[in-house]
Design a protein around this motif. Structure first.
Motif, PDB file in Angstrom:
ATOM      1  N   ILE A 143       0.842  -1.207   0.000  1.00 36.64           N
ATOM      2  CA  ILE A 143       0.000   0.000   0.000  1.00 36.64           C
ATOM      3  C   ILE A 143       0.875   1.255   0.000  1.00 36.64           C
ATOM      4  N   ARG A 163       2.243   1.658  -3.398  1.00 38.38           N
ATOM      5  CA  ARG A 163       1.143   1.983  -4.322  1.00 38.38           C
ATOM      6  C   ARG A 163       0.817   3.476  -4.249  1.00 38.38           C
ATOM      7  N   PRO A 214      -8.508 -10.353 -14.368  1.00 41.35           N
ATOM      8  CA  PRO A 214      -9.388 -10.620 -13.222  1.00 41.35           C
ATOM      9  C   PRO A 214     -10.060 -11.992 -13.304  1.00 41.35           C
ATOM     10  N   LEU A 215     -10.275 -12.485 -14.535  1.00 39.17           N
ATOM     11  CA  LEU A 215     -10.907 -13.802 -14.682  1.00 39.17           C
ATOM     12  C   LEU A 215     -10.000 -14.916 -14.156  1.00 39.17           C
ATOM     13  N   LEU A 256     -10.361 -14.815 -10.589  1.00 39.83           N
ATOM     14  CA  LEU A 256     -11.668 -15.356 -10.187  1.00 39.83           C
ATOM     15  C   LEU A 256     -11.637 -16.889 -10.156  1.00 39.83           C
ATOM     16  N   LEU A 292      -8.328 -14.421  -0.258  1.00 35.85           N
ATOM     17  CA  LEU A 292      -9.555 -13.612  -0.299  1.00 35.85           C
ATOM     18  C   LEU A 292      -9.230 -12.120  -0.277  1.00 35.85           C
ATOM     19  N   PHE A 293      -8.070 -11.737   0.282  1.00 32.17           N
ATOM     20  CA  PHE A 293      -7.642 -10.335   0.258  1.00 32.17           C
ATOM     21  C   PHE A 293      -6.709 -10.044  -0.921  1.00 32.17           C
ATOM     22  N   PHE A 327      -6.812 -11.382  -3.873  1.00 27.88           N
ATOM     23  CA  PHE A 327      -7.631 -11.307  -5.097  1.00 27.88           C
ATOM     24  C   PHE A 327      -8.166  -9.887  -5.350  1.00 27.88           C
ATOM     25  N   PRO A 328      -8.892  -9.283  -4.421  1.00 29.96           N
ATOM     26  CA  PRO A 328      -9.357  -7.912  -4.712  1.00 29.96           C
ATOM     27  C   PRO A 328      -8.208  -6.901  -4.795  1.00 29.96           C
ATOM     28  N   MET A 329      -7.183  -7.097  -3.961  1.00 31.53           N
ATOM     29  CA  MET A 329      -6.075  -6.133  -3.920  1.00 31.53           C
ATOM     30  C   MET A 329      -5.343  -6.074  -5.259  1.00 31.53           C
ATOM     31  N   LEU A 332      -9.035  -7.163  -8.569  1.00 30.45           N
ATOM     32  CA  LEU A 332     -10.348  -6.513  -8.700  1.00 30.45           C
ATOM     33  C   LEU A 332     -10.269  -4.999  -8.758  1.00 30.45           C
ATOM     34  N   THR A 333      -9.325  -4.409  -8.034  1.00 33.71           N
ATOM     35  CA  THR A 333      -9.299  -2.935  -7.979  1.00 33.71           C
ATOM     36  C   THR A 333      -9.000  -2.327  -9.340  1.00 33.71           C
ATOM     37  N   LEU A 379     -10.483  -3.178 -12.001  1.00 30.82           N
ATOM     38  CA  LEU A 379     -11.764  -3.081 -12.717  1.00 30.82           C
ATOM     39  C   LEU A 379     -12.537  -1.835 -12.310  1.00 30.82           C
ATOM     40  N   VAL A 380     -12.215  -1.320 -11.113  1.00 33.43           N
ATOM     41  CA  VAL A 380     -12.980  -0.185 -10.578  1.00 33.43           C
ATOM     42  C   VAL A 380     -12.673   1.064 -11.405  1.00 33.43           C
ATOM     43  N   GLY A 381     -13.743   1.745 -11.822  1.00 28.83           N
ATOM     44  CA  GLY A 381     -13.574   2.910 -12.700  1.00 28.83           C
ATOM     45  C   GLY A 381     -12.952   4.117 -12.030  1.00 28.83           C
TER      46      GLY A 381
END
Lengths: 77, 199
Positions: B41, B44, B60-61, B64, B186-187, B189-191, B194-195, B197-199
């Protein structure tokens, strides 16, 4: 089985929210809160932390909270 | 007369899942990964453009698929422990097979992902993001493969040791670590995935 389905469902929801939500901060908070919820499900139901000595449940949940706050703050600040 | 039933604090209790040592070990590992996340972080925030543009090179797939495989494997592992406690040995063996197979899916998926990155000339030295990407996912990958070695040992010994309390504790310990590996992902993956993908 119910927990597993909930975990898969929440994973799908977080993927969709990341793609669909227009407001960045809301999307970031949502996907990390879902990650935290999933982690707590695994700790409670699969690791059976409630059946272990009490302090482990507290410490593991504290870790989940700390990681979630760190990641949300780090991606929104 | 000494009381032989006296239970030393921290020793193995048949009523608690796993042994006290595995809960401590997992927590120490949790703290280590918390530090990795903290440094990630920090970097980043120092290099946001490099991190964002590099994240777009991850699929991301792929993340997933890894998540679904680990979550399902974790469930199978929990089922194996439950079946063993109920003395359903065949069911425990079947659940362990599924846990191992899905762990293998995660490993193959990750190896393809690494192969793709190296094929495009992306290495841990490419930039700060990929240093962390390879470090964090690589350490997690080692946790997965290491735990699978213990899971394989448990599967092989199931027929011989299933009735023993020591075997049950061993399987519970391996299961606890496997679930921890799942929680870490589980953490991660989004870190990492997924982030982006966020606009």
């Amino acid at each position: 089985m119910r927990i597993w389905l909930a975990l898969l469902g929440l994973t799908g929801v977080s993927f969709l929210l990341a793609e669909q939500l227009a407001v960045r901060t809301v999307a970031i908070v949502a996907i990390f809160l879902i990650a935290a919820l999933k982690a707590e499900f695994v700790i409670e139901h699969y690791m059976e932390a409630r059946a272990a000595e009490r302090h482990w449940l507290v410490m593991y949940f504290a870790w989940v909270t700390a990681v979630t706050l760190l990641l949300v703050w780090g991606h929104t600040a | 007369m000494p009381n032989n039933s006296h239970h030393h604090p921290g020793a193995t209790s048949p009523d608690h899942p796993g042994t006290s040592g595995i809960w401590t070990f997992v927590f120490i590992d949790m703290v280590i990964f918390f530090l990795f996340f903290g440094v990630y972080i920090s970097e980043r925030q120092r290099l946001p453009d490099i991190f964002l543009s590099s994240q777009h090179q991850l699929s991301p797939l792929v993340g997933l698929v890894s998540t679904m495989a680990l979550l399902t494997s974790s469930w199978a592992m929990a089922e194996a422990v439950r079946a063993l406690r109920e003395n359903k040995i065949a069911r425990a063996g079947c659940a362990l097979n599924w846990a191992l197979a899905l762990g293998a899916v995660f490993i193959v998926n990750k190896l393809f992902e690494y192969g793709g990155k190296f094929g495009h000339g992306i290495t841990p030295l490419t930039n700060g993001f990929f240093t962390f990407y390879f470090l964090i996912t690589g350490l997690h990958f080692l946790h997965v493969t290491g735990t699978m070695i213990f899971m394989t040992h448990c599967r092989v010994r199931l027929g011989v040791e299933a009735g023993a309390l020591t075997y049950r504790k061993k399987l519970e310990n391996v299961g606890l670590f496997w679930h921890f590996v799942d929680v870490l992902w589980l953490f991660i993956f989004p870190m990492l995935y997924l982030t982006e993908l966020v606009g």
